[in-house]
Write a protein that holds these residues in place. Sequence first.
Motif, PDB file in Angstrom:
ATOM      1  N   ARG A   1       1.258   8.973  -4.982  1.00 37.23           N
ATOM      2  CA  ARG A   1       1.663  10.187  -3.858  1.00 37.23           C
ATOM      3  C   ARG A   1       0.274  11.019  -3.494  1.00 37.23           C
ATOM      4  O   ARG A   1       0.368  12.166  -3.542  1.00 37.23           O
ATOM      5  N   VAL A   2      -0.663  10.238  -3.195  1.00 43.91           N
ATOM      6  CA  VAL A   2      -1.726  10.869  -2.683  1.00 43.91           C
ATOM      7  C   VAL A   2      -1.932  10.610  -1.174  1.00 43.91           C
ATOM      8  O   VAL A   2      -2.783  11.399  -0.532  1.00 43.91           O
ATOM      9  N   LEU A   3      -1.029   9.913  -0.463  1.00 42.38           N
ATOM     10  CA  LEU A   3      -1.160   9.627   1.158  1.00 42.38           C
ATOM     11  C   LEU A   3       0.277   9.790   1.486  1.00 42.38           C
ATOM     12  O   LEU A   3       1.327   9.346   0.830  1.00 42.38           O
ATOM     13  N   PRO A   4       0.491  10.284   2.872  1.00 46.86           N
ATOM     14  CA  PRO A   4       1.765  10.116   3.294  1.00 46.86           C
ATOM     15  C   PRO A   4       2.304   8.750   3.891  1.00 46.86           C
ATOM     16  O   PRO A   4       1.672   7.786   3.756  1.00 46.86           O
ATOM     17  N   VAL A   5       3.566   8.838   3.656  1.00 52.90           N
ATOM     18  CA  VAL A   5       4.289   7.642   3.875  1.00 52.90           C
ATOM     19  C   VAL A   5       3.871   6.864   5.409  1.00 52.90           C
ATOM     20  O   VAL A   5       3.740   5.675   5.583  1.00 52.90           O
ATOM     21  N   GLY A   6       4.311   7.924   6.209  1.00 55.33           N
ATOM     22  CA  GLY A   6       4.316   7.396   7.933  1.00 55.33           C
ATOM     23  C   GLY A   6       4.259   8.516   8.699  1.00 55.33           C
ATOM     24  O   GLY A   6       3.667   9.604   8.272  1.00 55.33           O
ATOM     25  N   GLY A   7       4.172   8.048  10.042  1.00 57.92           N
ATOM     26  CA  GLY A   7       3.855   9.055  11.214  1.00 57.92           C
ATOM     27  C   GLY A   7       2.588   9.191  11.476  1.00 57.92           C
ATOM     28  O   GLY A   7       1.691   8.772  10.618  1.00 57.92           O
ATOM     29  N   ALA A   8       2.192  10.184  12.442  1.00 56.92           N
ATOM     30  CA  ALA A   8       1.080  10.731  12.830  1.00 56.92           C
ATOM     31  C   ALA A   8       0.490  11.788  12.300  1.00 56.92           C
ATOM     32  O   ALA A   8      -0.758  12.122  12.100  1.00 56.92           O
ATOM     33  N   TYR A   9       1.534  12.688  11.791  1.00 58.22           N
ATOM     34  CA  TYR A   9       1.149  13.944  11.296  1.00 58.22           C
ATOM     35  C   TYR A   9       2.531  14.513  10.758  1.00 58.22           C
ATOM     36  O   TYR A   9       3.500  14.048  10.941  1.00 58.22           O
ATOM     37  N   ASP A  10       2.323  15.444   9.742  1.00 58.09           N
ATOM     38  CA  ASP A  10       3.483  16.255   9.246  1.00 58.09           C
ATOM     39  C   ASP A  10       3.915  17.322  10.219  1.00 58.09           C
ATOM     40  O   ASP A  10       3.572  17.547  11.317  1.00 58.09           O
ATOM     41  N   TYR A  11       5.409  17.561  10.097  1.00 57.58           N
ATOM     42  CA  TYR A  11       6.038  18.476  10.928  1.00 57.58           C
ATOM     43  C   TYR A  11       5.303  19.694  11.227  1.00 57.58           C
ATOM     44  O   TYR A  11       4.866  20.404  10.338  1.00 57.58           O
ATOM     45  N   GLY A  12       4.862  20.023  12.539  1.00 56.52           N
ATOM     46  CA  GLY A  12       4.071  21.231  12.899  1.00 56.52           C
ATOM     47  C   GLY A  12       2.850  21.193  12.517  1.00 56.52           C
ATOM     48  O   GLY A  12       2.033  22.245  12.647  1.00 56.52           O
ATOM     49  N   GLU A  13       2.246  19.997  12.458  1.00 51.41           N
ATOM     50  CA  GLU A  13       0.904  19.784  12.033  1.00 51.41           C
ATOM     51  C   GLU A  13      -0.007  18.933  12.963  1.00 51.41           C
ATOM     52  O   GLU A  13      -1.107  18.446  12.852  1.00 51.41           O
ATOM     53  N   SER A  14       0.427  19.064  14.281  1.00 47.96           N
ATOM     54  CA  SER A  14       0.033  18.062  15.294  1.00 47.96           C
ATOM     55  C   SER A  14      -1.557  18.404  15.745  1.00 47.96           C
ATOM     56  O   SER A  14      -2.150  17.769  15.917  1.00 47.96           O
ATOM     57  N   GLY A  15      -1.833  19.745  15.458  1.00 50.62           N
ATOM     58  CA  GLY A  15      -3.222  20.085  15.600  1.00 50.62           C
ATOM     59  C   GLY A  15      -4.210  19.924  14.552  1.00 50.62           C
ATOM     60  O   GLY A  15      -5.389  20.407  14.847  1.00 50.62           O
ATOM     61  N   ASN A  16      -3.562  19.781  13.254  1.00 51.14           N
ATOM     62  CA  ASN A  16      -4.521  19.519  12.179  1.00 51.14           C
ATOM     63  C   ASN A  16      -4.994  18.409  11.924  1.00 51.14           C
ATOM     64  O   ASN A  16      -4.561  17.614  11.745  1.00 51.14           O
TER      65      ASN A  16
ATOM     66  N   LEU B   1       0.964  -1.078   0.103  1.00 49.55           N
ATOM     67  CA  LEU B   1      -0.027  -0.117   0.008  1.00 49.55           C
ATOM     68  C   LEU B   1       0.880   1.384  -0.108  1.00 49.55           C
ATOM     69  O   LEU B   1       0.580   2.321  -0.593  1.00 49.55           O
ATOM     70  N   ILE B   2       2.089   1.211   0.787  1.00 39.53           N
ATOM     71  CA  ILE B   2       2.864   2.252   0.615  1.00 39.53           C
ATOM     72  C   ILE B   2       3.353   2.508  -0.719  1.00 39.53           C
ATOM     73  O   ILE B   2       3.531   3.776  -1.093  1.00 39.53           O
ATOM     74  N   LEU B   3       3.795   1.323  -1.491  1.00 38.16           N
ATOM     75  CA  LEU B   3       4.341   1.612  -3.051  1.00 38.16           C
ATOM     76  C   LEU B   3       3.322   2.243  -3.788  1.00 38.16           C
ATOM     77  O   LEU B   3       3.687   3.147  -4.626  1.00 38.16           O
ATOM     78  N   ILE B   4       2.180   1.803  -3.561  1.00 40.39           N
ATOM     79  CA  ILE B   4       1.073   2.288  -4.232  1.00 40.39           C
ATOM     80  C   ILE B   4       0.544   3.600  -3.944  1.00 40.39           C
ATOM     81  O   ILE B   4       0.604   4.592  -5.013  1.00 40.39           O
ATOM     82  N   PHE B   5       0.341   4.030  -2.945  1.00 40.82           N
ATOM     83  CA  PHE B   5      -0.698   5.393  -2.621  1.00 40.82           C
ATOM     84  C   PHE B   5       0.453   6.384  -2.142  1.00 40.82           C
ATOM     85  O   PHE B   5       0.126   7.498  -2.329  1.00 40.82           O
ATOM     86  N   ALA B   6       1.464   5.733  -1.628  1.00 40.77           N
ATOM     87  CA  ALA B   6       2.481   6.972  -1.099  1.00 40.77           C
ATOM     88  C   ALA B   6       3.837   7.159  -2.098  1.00 40.77           C
ATOM     89  O   ALA B   6       4.283   8.418  -2.397  1.00 40.77           O
ATOM     90  N   VAL B   7       4.381   6.154  -2.933  1.00 46.31           N
ATOM     91  CA  VAL B   7       5.509   6.172  -3.564  1.00 46.31           C
ATOM     92  C   VAL B   7       4.895   6.481  -5.250  1.00 46.31           C
ATOM     93  O   VAL B   7       5.474   7.724  -5.709  1.00 46.31           O
ATOM     94  N   ASN B   8       4.164   5.867  -5.657  1.00 40.81           N
ATOM     95  CA  ASN B   8       3.690   5.942  -7.197  1.00 40.81           C
ATOM     96  C   ASN B   8       2.576   7.055  -7.206  1.00 40.81           C
ATOM     97  O   ASN B   8       2.674   7.996  -7.951  1.00 40.81           O
TER      98      ASN B   8
END
Length: 337
Positions: free
Chosen positions: A173-188, A164-171
């Motif tokens: 590019r519609v979803l993030p690879v990992g983590g709980a949120y992007d840097y500085g976006e913990s409240g988003n 799923l990472i290969l399809i949706f995150a790498v190829n």
Amino acid sequence: MRRQTENKITYVWCVWRKALEMLLMLLLLSVVVFVLARLAPGDPLRAYYGDGLERLSQAQQEAARERLGLNDSLAVQYLRWAEHALQGDWGISFQYKQPVTAVIGKMWRNTLLLGGISFALTFWLAAAIGKFCALHEGSFADRVICKIGTVSGCIPTFFLALLLILIFAVNLRVLPVGGAYDYGESGNALNRALHLILPTAVTVLEHLWYYAYLIRNKLAEEARGDYVLLCKAKGMPARRILAQHCMKNILPTLVVMMAVALPHILCGTYIVETVFAYPGLGKLSFESAMYQDYNLLTALCLLTGAVVFFFQFLAQVLGEALDPRMKAEAKGGLADA
């Protein structure tokens, strides 16, 4: 009246006996985990000091071991740890240099969020698939869904996650690879939701077919009952019979199934968290084992074991309360004992 009182006393005793068994299992688990963690290869001082360990003299290293209680025997270490643990002090995390409770307190909400959403989606979809297959038992659609479910259930979790990472995150590019949120976006909230999609999808797909198949089989078995034939003779639609009568009759089994499944799905997020670098208890467990963080590893193993044992205990109690047959079996087991 006397018979009802005796039945109530017997049932209460069965509940207390199961609770005592759960506590004894936790005690045994604590001993096993504590000993295995201490006997594992590696140096806990390396986790505590990191690269700074090389700059310490032998005398300083020995003083550090003495201060951390690593020179005592395993029995003394366990008794000291157990005494503090009973008071709510689980020690210091060697890796994070913070109390274990503080480290776990920062992570458990993420695991609960991922596991809770996965649990709700798993059983909502499992009930929908189970009802559809039971309603169309033996049809082409039922056979196809069963085949797809069997194949998907055999795919390893880590492989599905990487796919799923290969399809949706790498190829795509519609979803993030990992983590709980992007840097500085913990409240988003939207950013957090996007990061939850792939881990949740993997967790749901990992467990979905197993529970859907159980629900399908229970409903299909229930649909062969005499009362179903009577309802059909009265002109009641099959879909309504399944929803109003069959689902109601399997409700005790479904409640017990959900109680057993909750820790199973929550603990199933551990592998998913590691693959997606999701900051939860699963990733924390992997890191504590890798860095020989004994106190943190022991606390996490006991916490996981406590959740599993508690919900197994809850499933038994609920099953006996909702299903008289299970209560009769419990009384029979008590009489044999």
